[in-house]
Write a protein that holds these residues in place. Structure first.
Motif, PDB file in Angstrom:
ATOM      1  N   MET A 117       0.864  -1.179   0.000  1.00 52.59           N
ATOM      2  CA  MET A 117       0.000   0.000   0.000  1.00 52.59           C
ATOM      3  C   MET A 117       0.897   1.225   0.000  1.00 52.59           C
ATOM      4  SD  MET A 117      -3.103  -0.994   2.567  1.00 52.59           S
ATOM      5  CE  MET A 117      -4.455  -0.312   1.645  1.00 52.59           C
ATOM      6  N   THR A 118       0.323   2.359  -0.324  1.00 49.36           N
ATOM      7  CA  THR A 118       1.029   3.636  -0.244  1.00 49.36           C
ATOM      8  C   THR A 118       0.117   4.640   0.440  1.00 49.36           C
ATOM      9  OG1 THR A 118       0.245   4.223  -2.452  1.00 49.36           O
ATOM     10  CG2 THR A 118       2.463   3.293  -2.306  1.00 49.36           C
ATOM     11  N   THR A 119       0.726   5.710   0.921  1.00 44.66           N
ATOM     12  CA  THR A 119      -0.017   6.812   1.519  1.00 44.66           C
ATOM     13  C   THR A 119       0.406   8.084   0.792  1.00 44.66           C
ATOM     14  OG1 THR A 119      -0.100   5.703   3.663  1.00 44.66           O
ATOM     15  CG2 THR A 119      -0.468   8.079   3.657  1.00 44.66           C
ATOM     16  N   PRO A 120      -0.409   8.567  -0.147  1.00 44.44           N
ATOM     17  CA  PRO A 120      -0.037   9.782  -0.868  1.00 44.44           C
ATOM     18  C   PRO A 120       0.149  10.954   0.102  1.00 44.44           C
ATOM     19  CG  PRO A 120      -1.864   8.677  -1.964  1.00 44.44           C
ATOM     20  CD  PRO A 120      -1.661   7.998  -0.636  1.00 44.44           C
ATOM     21  N   ARG A 121       1.251  11.681  -0.071  1.00 47.35           N
ATOM     22  CA  ARG A 121       1.576  12.783   0.846  1.00 47.35           C
ATOM     23  C   ARG A 121       0.436  13.789   0.975  1.00 47.35           C
ATOM     24  NH1 ARG A 121       1.258  16.176   3.711  1.00 47.35           N
ATOM     25  NH2 ARG A 121       2.784  17.652   4.515  1.00 47.35           N
ATOM     26  N   GLU A 122      -0.251  14.073  -0.139  1.00 50.43           N
ATOM     27  CA  GLU A 122      -1.312  15.089  -0.089  1.00 50.43           C
ATOM     28  C   GLU A 122      -2.497  14.670   0.766  1.00 50.43           C
ATOM     29  OE1 GLU A 122      -1.989  12.657  -3.846  1.00 50.43           O
ATOM     30  OE2 GLU A 122      -0.252  13.560  -2.872  1.00 50.43           O
ATOM     31  N   THR A 123      -2.560  13.396   1.181  1.00 56.13           N
ATOM     32  CA  THR A 123      -3.663  12.944   2.031  1.00 56.13           C
ATOM     33  C   THR A 123      -3.336  13.018   3.516  1.00 56.13           C
ATOM     34  OG1 THR A 123      -3.030  10.593   2.147  1.00 56.13           O
ATOM     35  CG2 THR A 123      -4.331  11.303   0.218  1.00 56.13           C
ATOM     36  N   VAL A 124      -2.106  13.371   3.848  1.00 60.50           N
ATOM     37  CA  VAL A 124      -1.663  13.330   5.243  1.00 60.50           C
ATOM     38  C   VAL A 124      -1.724  14.720   5.870  1.00 60.50           C
ATOM     39  CG1 VAL A 124       0.205  12.707   6.822  1.00 60.50           C
ATOM     40  CG2 VAL A 124      -0.098  11.437   4.677  1.00 60.50           C
ATOM     41  N   ALA A 125      -2.426  14.812   7.003  1.00 59.90           N
ATOM     42  CA  ALA A 125      -2.461  16.025   7.820  1.00 59.90           C
ATOM     43  C   ALA A 125      -2.300  15.594   9.271  1.00 59.90           C
ATOM     44  CB  ALA A 125      -3.772  16.776   7.629  1.00 59.90           C
ATOM     45  N   ILE A 126      -1.381  16.234   9.982  1.00 59.83           N
ATOM     46  CA  ILE A 126      -1.101  15.857  11.366  1.00 59.83           C
ATOM     47  C   ILE A 126      -1.032  17.114  12.225  1.00 59.83           C
ATOM     48  CG2 ILE A 126       0.567  14.781  12.934  1.00 59.83           C
ATOM     49  CD1 ILE A 126       1.534  13.086  10.581  1.00 59.83           C
ATOM     50  N   ASP A 127      -1.820  17.132  13.297  1.00 59.35           N
ATOM     51  CA  ASP A 127      -1.802  18.218  14.278  1.00 59.35           C
ATOM     52  C   ASP A 127      -1.587  17.579  15.650  1.00 59.35           C
ATOM     53  OD1 ASP A 127      -2.100  20.531  15.741  1.00 59.35           O
ATOM     54  OD2 ASP A 127      -4.244  20.766  15.316  1.00 59.35           O
ATOM     55  N   PRO A 128      -0.309  17.240  15.972  1.00 57.71           N
ATOM     56  CA  PRO A 128      -0.030  16.445  17.178  1.00 57.71           C
ATOM     57  C   PRO A 128      -0.081  17.253  18.476  1.00 57.71           C
ATOM     58  CG  PRO A 128       2.020  16.957  16.071  1.00 57.71           C
ATOM     59  CD  PRO A 128       0.905  17.523  15.228  1.00 57.71           C
ATOM     60  N   ARG A 129      -1.285  17.558  18.888  1.00 61.55           N
ATOM     61  CA  ARG A 129      -1.537  18.225  20.172  1.00 61.55           C
ATOM     62  C   ARG A 129      -2.840  17.666  20.710  1.00 61.55           C
ATOM     63  NH1 ARG A 129      -5.524  22.020  19.342  1.00 61.55           N
ATOM     64  NH2 ARG A 129      -5.893  22.435  17.141  1.00 61.55           N
ATOM     65  N   VAL A 130      -3.066  17.782  21.997  1.00 63.12           N
ATOM     66  CA  VAL A 130      -4.302  17.266  22.587  1.00 63.12           C
ATOM     67  C   VAL A 130      -5.492  17.908  21.872  1.00 63.12           C
ATOM     68  CG1 VAL A 130      -5.697  17.153  24.688  1.00 63.12           C
ATOM     69  CG2 VAL A 130      -3.221  16.776  24.799  1.00 63.12           C
ATOM     70  N   ASP A 131      -6.416  17.075  21.441  1.00 66.23           N
ATOM     71  CA  ASP A 131      -7.602  17.425  20.656  1.00 66.23           C
ATOM     72  C   ASP A 131      -7.289  17.766  19.204  1.00 66.23           C
ATOM     73  OD1 ASP A 131      -9.386  16.958  22.781  1.00 66.23           O
ATOM     74  OD2 ASP A 131      -9.122  19.006  23.520  1.00 66.23           O
ATOM     75  N   GLY A 132      -6.016  17.703  18.812  1.00 64.59           N
ATOM     76  CA  GLY A 132      -5.656  17.865  17.404  1.00 64.59           C
ATOM     77  C   GLY A 132      -6.054  16.616  16.648  1.00 64.59           C
ATOM     78  N   ARG A 133      -6.186  16.763  15.348  1.00 63.29           N
ATOM     79  CA  ARG A 133      -6.603  15.643  14.506  1.00 63.29           C
ATOM     80  C   ARG A 133      -5.493  15.265  13.536  1.00 63.29           C
ATOM     81  NH1 ARG A 133     -11.518  13.889  13.991  1.00 63.29           N
ATOM     82  NH2 ARG A 133     -13.111  14.710  15.364  1.00 63.29           N
ATOM     83  N   TYR A 134      -5.589  14.038  13.047  1.00 69.19           N
ATOM     84  CA  TYR A 134      -4.724  13.590  11.956  1.00 69.19           C
ATOM     85  C   TYR A 134      -5.604  12.837  10.967  1.00 69.19           C
ATOM     86  CZ  TYR A 134      -5.022   8.854  13.683  1.00 69.19           C
ATOM     87  OH  TYR A 134      -5.500   7.628  14.065  1.00 69.19           O
ATOM     88  N   THR A 135      -5.221  12.862   9.707  1.00 64.33           N
ATOM     89  CA  THR A 135      -5.889  12.084   8.675  1.00 64.33           C
ATOM     90  C   THR A 135      -4.850  11.619   7.663  1.00 64.33           C
ATOM     91  OG1 THR A 135      -6.382  14.040   7.335  1.00 64.33           O
ATOM     92  CG2 THR A 135      -8.109  13.304   8.841  1.00 64.33           C
TER      93      THR A 135
END
Length: 153
Positions: free
Chosen positions: A40-58
């Motif tokens: 499998m691959t994970t296209p870079r444009e699909t990745v969002a990371i907000d590594p803080r409490v209550d932050g989201r990632y996708t």
């Protein structure tokens, strides 16, 4: 609520610094390189990371053979810089209280780093072609990303 009596743990030791392992989990450019099982691959444009409490990632994993997409995401519940991440894991629109919870602990061991991966809310075992095998394969991809060969204990 999830059933936290269900779950499993994997432990890996990497010939990498704790900051390198932390960055692999919290930097979108790095995560895109390994946040998926093999084939499998994970296209870079699909990745969002907000590594803080209550932050989201996708992120979205794409099957290399079929092109099938697997959108994934969650909410960070605990973040201890450089040491620990606790986050939900499921579909991006899932209720965070109804999705599995992953705890990643990063422990420096001199020149090596131990990664402890713990997931609660789903069961898994080697050979299940599901949660265990998927995460084991993703951690193999992490080892490869860090320039190593995966070694299982």
């Amino acid at each position: 609520m999830i059933d936290d009596s269900m779950g499993f743990r994997m432990v890996r030791t990497f010939d990498a610094t704790a900051p390198q392992v932390w960055a692999a989990w919290t930097d979108a450019d790095e995560a895109a390189q390994w946040w998926h099982p093999q084939r499998m691959t994970t296209p870079r444009e699909t990745v969002a990371i907000d590594p803080r409490v209550d932050g989201r990632y996708t992120y979205t994993m794409v099957d290399d053979q079929t092109g099938e997409s697997h959108p994934t995401g969650g909410v960070y519940r605990e973040v201890v810089e450089g040491e620990k991440l606790v986050f939900t894991w499921g579909r991006p629109d899932s209720d965070p209280d109804e999705t599995p919870v992953i705890t990643v602990t990063i422990t420096p061991l001199g020149e090596l780093t131990r990664l402890t991966f713990d997931i609660r809310g789903v069961d898994g075992m080697k050979g299940d072609d599901s949660y265990w095998d998927g995460w084991e394969s993703a951690l193999d991809e992490l080892a490869d990303h860090l320039g190593q060969t995966a070694v299982h204990g």
